[in-house]
Design an enzyme around this catalytic site. Sequence first.
Site: not given
Length: 632
Positions: A2, A100, A291, A363
Amino acid sequence: MCGIAGIFHVETPKPVDPVRIERMCDAMVHRGPDGSGVWTDQGVGLGHRRLSVIDIEGSPQPMHSVDGRTAIVFNGEIYNFRELRRELEKGGAQFRTSGDTEVILAAWQRWGPSCLEKLHGMFAFAIYDLEKRQLFLARDRFGVKPLFMARLSDGSLAFASELKGLLAHPLLRRKVDPRALDAYLAWGYVPDSHSILAGVQKLPAGHFLLLERGRELRAPSRWWDVDFSDRAKGSEADLSAQLVHLLREAVQSRMVADVPLGAFLSGGVDSSSVVALMSEASADPVRTCSIGFDVPSEDETSYAEQVAAKFGAEHTARTVSQEEFSAIDELAAMFDEPFADASALPTWRVCALAREQVTVALSGDGADEAFAGYRRQVFHHHEERVRSVLPAGFRETVFGGLGQIWPKADWAPRPLRAKATLLALAESGEEGYARGLSVTTSDQRHGLYSEGMARYLSGYKAEDELVTLMRDAPARSGLDRAQYADLKFWMPGDILTKVDRTSMAVSLEAREPLLDHRLVEFAARLPERMRVKGQTGKYLLKKCMERYLPDNILYRPKQGFVTPIAAWFRGPLAGEARAIATSSTLAETGWFDPRALGTLAEAHISGRADNSRVLWQLLMLDKSLTRLNLQS
């Protein structure tokens, strides 16, 4: 994920215009395209843009506590919120939602600022207590989620997830801080201790700020730090088993989502490890993406495909052209502040590819900092051994002298490019590491500045901040201090900023399981031989992943995203390089010597030197200044 924004009148409770909060939030609509909300009360306003990930329908923000006493806006994810909720319910807390955000509110009401120690995750949030008239701002341990703040002329404090949010406020002054400019040219990014605009601050990672109406502004308080001063005991097998357990917990906790979830997969050690453990924990195939580049020597997609095939992942790959320079203006717009890590371009592209399939992507960021995976850390570890046996005077005379006369051979094979190593060995370990981490030295920067800029800086040296941070680190060795600097300085300013802005630009939530604080705290206690062995960094991490990954994934030379900026500045961007000295926004500031900038550009364009990194810094600075619309 957010975006949040707010205004708090510190001295007198002036009315807050909800439209102003709305505009601040709308400037960050990319961070939260799924919903928005604004709440105002006497002297305070909170705003929110929502990207729905957990409890999609049931957790609108700003959110109020059950008793109505507190309100919150929150950016991030709390991975242990279910466990915390059960603990709070045993103490009588009641909940209306299943997400949460409400858990943070209840935790604040139960434990106050100490609630932060119980939160496992990435976050930046603001809580307002209507009874105590207090505003509580907090940021996660590593600074995964950003928070900008500014004291304004009407006595209020404004805050937002991005500088864009503050720029939407008409009272924000747009004047560059020269020290932040020097720091940017030193590092290639504006570190969290600075902001490009004077009067704007970033709440430091692992800190909170508690404000009460009618009282003076306090300095932020540190609530977490990583400690390298202790050493774990145990055999390699025991420590490896502990590490695997922590890795599994970190990955599994970040797989909770009510939307499609996947992972970035470069084919390197870190992202491959994350995908391996995701596959182990999931009954369904893991969605992965990578990529590739149209230059074979810089393309790693074959390794990513090998890992994806091994674990049965649903893999998506896309090859992009190296001719990405047309996107520079859009890239600069993402960051607001100048940002010169050229790998931001391919990072943005892989985020956009991931967003076509998923809303959340895991990641491999953080492992290099925590486990000593960077080449510079391994070099520093060995350089410190030299420093430990040779007196400083000898090193300064011999290595310093050699370093001064050694040619800057950018074109030569790596073993012959010894100038930086010689100069680093002539210095202290902290000064040498700062030299290795920086893009430009203080002397190089002052060679570009105008006389007026040099006088204004009057001896300020951006590297001193990093040197002091390393010297004061809770650490035993030079390797400890280097890793501490990377975790506390480099990572929030460069790596996490890059991932946050490029992922949020496409409304993707990126999660970093290898930055689980329990995992990093474990890594910080590892004996040095478990981090660096010979020329191998991340030794124990690689060793424990041998059960999952083949050697050609674990032990091949490290390769990151490559952007061919050197070639660009000798080709399609040569005109832009020349314009920096004469006709750009940057040229009009008076900060730089035009002749020095012109010489820098022509030496690169002609091939006499590789000045691409500095030119890229200057170009991105110019693009940012144009967007900031500076005041005189």
